[in-house]
Design an enzyme around this catalytic site. Sequence first.
Site, PDB file in Angstrom:
ATOM      1  N   HIS A 141       1.070  -0.557   0.214  1.00  0.00           N
ATOM      2  CA  HIS A 141      -0.115  -0.725  -0.471  1.00  0.00           C
ATOM      3  C   HIS A 141       1.017   0.913   0.003  1.00  0.00           C
ATOM      4  O   HIS A 141       2.036   1.274   0.036  1.00  0.00           O
ATOM      5  CB  HIS A 141      -0.576  -0.252   1.031  1.00  0.00           C
ATOM      6  CG  HIS A 141      -2.300   0.992   1.772  1.00  0.00           C
ATOM      7  ND1 HIS A 141      -1.322   2.346   2.055  1.00  0.00           N
ATOM      8  CD2 HIS A 141      -2.855   0.461   1.752  1.00  0.00           C
ATOM      9  CE1 HIS A 141      -3.174   2.978   2.089  1.00  0.00           C
ATOM     10  NE2 HIS A 141      -3.974   1.965   1.623  1.00  0.00           N
TER      11      HIS A 141
ATOM     12  N   LYS B 136     -10.303  -0.390  10.571  1.00  0.00           N
ATOM     13  CA  LYS B 136      -9.909  -1.593   9.763  1.00  0.00           C
ATOM     14  C   LYS B 136     -10.766  -3.093  10.340  1.00  0.00           C
ATOM     15  O   LYS B 136     -11.431  -4.281  10.699  1.00  0.00           O
ATOM     16  CB  LYS B 136      -9.225  -1.906   8.805  1.00  0.00           C
ATOM     17  CG  LYS B 136      -8.935  -1.757   7.610  1.00  0.00           C
ATOM     18  CD  LYS B 136      -7.696  -1.509   6.941  1.00  0.00           C
ATOM     19  CE  LYS B 136      -7.095  -0.174   6.574  1.00  0.00           C
ATOM     20  NZ  LYS B 136      -8.124  -0.334   4.787  1.00  0.00           N
TER      21      LYS B 136
ATOM     22  N   ASP C 296       3.102  -4.586   8.157  1.00  0.00           N
ATOM     23  CA  ASP C 296       1.937  -3.477   7.863  1.00  0.00           C
ATOM     24  C   ASP C 296       0.634  -4.223   8.069  1.00  0.00           C
ATOM     25  O   ASP C 296       0.528  -5.263   6.854  1.00  0.00           O
ATOM     26  CB  ASP C 296       1.551  -2.963   6.250  1.00  0.00           C
ATOM     27  CG  ASP C 296       0.759  -2.450   5.708  1.00  0.00           C
ATOM     28  OD1 ASP C 296      -0.259  -1.973   6.844  1.00  0.00           O
ATOM     29  OD2 ASP C 296       0.296  -1.302   5.037  1.00  0.00           O
TER      30      ASP C 296
ATOM     31  N   CYS D 238      -4.873   2.537  -3.512  1.00  0.00           N
ATOM     32  CA  CYS D 238      -3.475   3.432  -2.966  1.00  0.00           C
ATOM     33  C   CYS D 238      -3.015   2.404  -2.899  1.00  0.00           C
ATOM     34  O   CYS D 238      -1.934   2.007  -2.384  1.00  0.00           O
ATOM     35  CB  CYS D 238      -3.984   3.406  -0.746  1.00  0.00           C
ATOM     36  SG  CYS D 238      -5.279   4.562  -0.934  1.00  0.00           S
TER      37      CYS D 238
ATOM     38  N   GLN E 268      -4.680  -5.222   6.594  1.00  0.00           N
ATOM     39  CA  GLN E 268      -5.323  -6.214   6.206  1.00  0.00           C
ATOM     40  C   GLN E 268      -5.136  -7.571   7.264  1.00  0.00           C
ATOM     41  O   GLN E 268      -6.235  -8.280   7.998  1.00  0.00           O
ATOM     42  CB  GLN E 268      -5.625  -6.347   4.821  1.00  0.00           C
ATOM     43  CG  GLN E 268      -5.103  -5.298   4.397  1.00  0.00           C
ATOM     44  CD  GLN E 268      -6.776  -4.800   4.710  1.00  0.00           C
ATOM     45  OE1 GLN E 268      -7.814  -5.967   4.395  1.00  0.00           O
ATOM     46  NE2 GLN E 268      -7.194  -3.601   4.174  1.00  0.00           N
TER      47      GLN E 268
HETATM   48  C1  PLP Z   1      -2.946  -3.163   3.899  1.00  0.00           C
HETATM   49  C2  PLP Z   1      -3.103  -1.536   3.787  1.00  0.00           C
HETATM   50  N1  PLP Z   1      -2.150  -0.890   4.668  1.00  0.00           N
HETATM   51  C3  PLP Z   1      -2.226   0.441   4.500  1.00  0.00           C
HETATM   52  C4  PLP Z   1      -3.618   0.845   4.899  1.00  0.00           C
HETATM   53  C5  PLP Z   1      -3.316   2.372   5.246  1.00  0.00           C
HETATM   54  O1  PLP Z   1      -4.521   2.875   5.985  1.00  0.00           O
HETATM   55  P1  PLP Z   1      -4.999   3.873   7.156  1.00  0.00           P
HETATM   56  O2  PLP Z   1      -5.645   4.701   6.111  1.00  0.00           O
HETATM   57  O3  PLP Z   1      -5.991   3.471   8.208  1.00  0.00           O
HETATM   58  O4  PLP Z   1      -3.847   4.657   7.400  1.00  0.00           O
HETATM   59  C6  PLP Z   1      -4.249   0.602   4.449  1.00  0.00           C
HETATM   60  C7  PLP Z   1      -5.881   0.775   4.027  1.00  0.00           C
HETATM   61  O5  PLP Z   1      -6.089   1.142   3.080  1.00  0.00           O
HETATM   62  C8  PLP Z   1      -3.933  -1.096   3.255  1.00  0.00           C
HETATM   63  O6  PLP Z   1      -4.817  -1.719   3.548  1.00  0.00           O
END
Ligand code: PLP
Lengths: 405, 133
Positions: A122, A225, A199, A363, A202
Site C-alpha cells: 500500500h 478496519k 503493515d 492506494c 489487512q
Molecule cells: C495494507 C494496507 N496498508 C495501509 C493502509 C492504510 O491504512 P490507513 O489509511 O487507515 O492509515 C491500508 C488501508 O487501506 C491497507 O489496506
Amino acid sequence: MYNVYEIRKDFPVLSELVNNKPNVFLDSAASAQKPLSVINCMQEIYNHHYANVHRGIYHLSEDITASYEEAREIVKNFINAASSDEVIFTRNATESINLVAATWGRKFLRAGDEVLISQAEHHANLVPWQMLRDEIGISLKVFPIADDGSYLEEEYLKYLTPRTKLVAVTGMSNVLGTIFPLKKMAKQAHQNGALFLVDACQYIVHNKTDVQDIDCDFLAFSGHKTYGPTGIGVLYGKYKILDSMPPYQTGGDMVDTVTYEKTTFMPSPARFEAGTPAIVQAIGLGEALKYMKNLGMENIKAHEDELVSYAKSKWENVKGLTLVGTAPDKGGVFSFVVDGIHPSDLAFVLDKEGISVRTGHHCAAPLVHRMGYETVARASFGLYTTRGDIDALLPAIRKAQKMFL
Amino acid sequence: MTLEELIENFSYLDNWEDRYSYLIDLGNNLENLPEEYKTPEWKVQGCQSQVWLVPQFQDGKLHFLGDSDAILVRGLISIVLMIYNDKSPSEIKNIAIEDIFAKLGLEENLSPSRRNGLMSMVSKIKFYAEQSM
Ligand SMILES: Cc1ncc(COP(=O)(O)O)c(C=O)c1O
C-alpha cells in the site's frame, strides 16, 4: 464457528437498504462496519465519563485514564505484545509507519542502507520510505511477487543483502489478498541483520496476530478496519527499539521535565503520544478487539476461509471475469476486472444494485500496474459477510454486461 | 441537440437503467480526444477513471475537448461540454450546473464524494474561465 446471521444484528447498517436494495457491503478492506458494542461504548463515554486523560487528579479524569490504558492492555493482549509499553496509539497505520520512518529511520539509517519492501505494498508502506530515500539517501528496494500475486521466497532472499537494514512488508495485500509468511520472513530478515516491520492493516483483521511469535520489530494497523472507530491506529514496537528512538512529535503529555533551555522525554509509549490523544477512539478500538476476541479469531478465520473457497468456486472460470490475485494463500480480498467494462462503469451499476465495491488503484498504484491494470474493482469480506453477499455479485455483473456490451 | 432537448429526453427516463443506457449512448457519441492530448498535462486529477480536459480559446469564447476511458463518465462529460462549450468566461461563471444536473436526475454525480472526476472537471472549466477573464 458462529452464526453469521445472528452477528449481523450487531451491525445495524447491514440490514438497511442501499439504493432501495439490500445492503451488499463488500468493501470491508477499505473500512469495516462497527458493531453496536463499539458504538454504545463510545456513546456511553461521551455521555457519562468524558474528560481528558493523564491530566487531572479528579475522578472523571482518573477514570477515563484507566479506561484508555485498559484499551492499551487489550491491544497488547490481542497482539500478544510483551508489555503494554510497546503499544503506541496513533491516528492510523499510515501514521504508525510514518512514525517509524521519521524517528527510527532518521536516527539509524544512513546513505547506502537499504529498506526492502514487496511489490504488493500500500502507498502507506511505500511513500514514507521514498521520502526518507530522498532525504537521507537510503535506497529503497522492491522484491517482486509472482504473476498470480504469490509470494516468491527466492526473490525475497535474493533482495536481502548485507545492506538491508529494514524489511517492511504487508501481512496481507489489500489488492490481491495474498498472505505473506511473516514468521519465516522475519527470521530470514533477522539472520541478515535487518529489522522487520509488518503493515498488518489487512492481516490482523483476518488472522490471529502474535507479534512475539512472528518476532517482528514493528507492526502497524488501523482501528477502523478492525471494526473499531476511525482516528485511531496502533504502532507496536519492541521496547528496546522504541526506547532508542527519539520522539515523533513534541508537546504536551510526552515530556518528563521542561525548562526553557531543555526538555527530557517520557519513555514509550508516552514519548510517542504528544498532545491529547484520540481518547474515546482508543477505548472504542479496545471494545472492537474485544468483540473480535469474543467471536474468536479462529472462528472469524474459519468463516472467512469458507467464504474465500466459496467465492473462488463461484468466480473462477467465469467467462469475461478475471480475478486479479489468485495466490493459493489468499484471504478475503478479490480484485477483478470484467472484460470490456471499465471498473468505474461497473461500480456505478453495482452501486445501483446495492453492492458496495471499491474501484481504482486501491492506494497501491504500482502494484495494480504491475498486475497489468490501470484500475480494478475489489470485493472484500469481513466477519459479517455471507454467501448471499457473494451470490449477489455475479447477477449484478451480468446486468452491467447487458448494459455496456 | 440543445440542452433543452437533452433535458426533455431525460424527463422520459424514469429509472436509472434507462438513464444510464442513455448516458452510454451519449458517451459513445462523444468525439474521441486525439491521442496526442491524452497526456498527464491534460489529465484531470483525482478520478477513479482517467479524465482529460483540453481548453481552447477562440473569439472570446471557450471550447473544451474532453474524454475518459470509462463510458458513463464519457456520457457525463458530453453533457458537461454541451453545457459549457462555446460560452464566454462570464457566461460560464454564471451557469448553475447543479440545477441542470438535478433536472437530469444526475445530481449525485456532482457531489464531491463521487469520485468520477466530473466535479474536478467542472472546477477545472471554471478555473480556465476565471483565468481568461
Ligand atoms: C495494507 C494496507 N496498508 C495501509 C493502509 C492504510 O491504512 P490507513 O489509511 O487507515 O492509515 C491500508 C488501508 O487501506 C491497507 O489496506
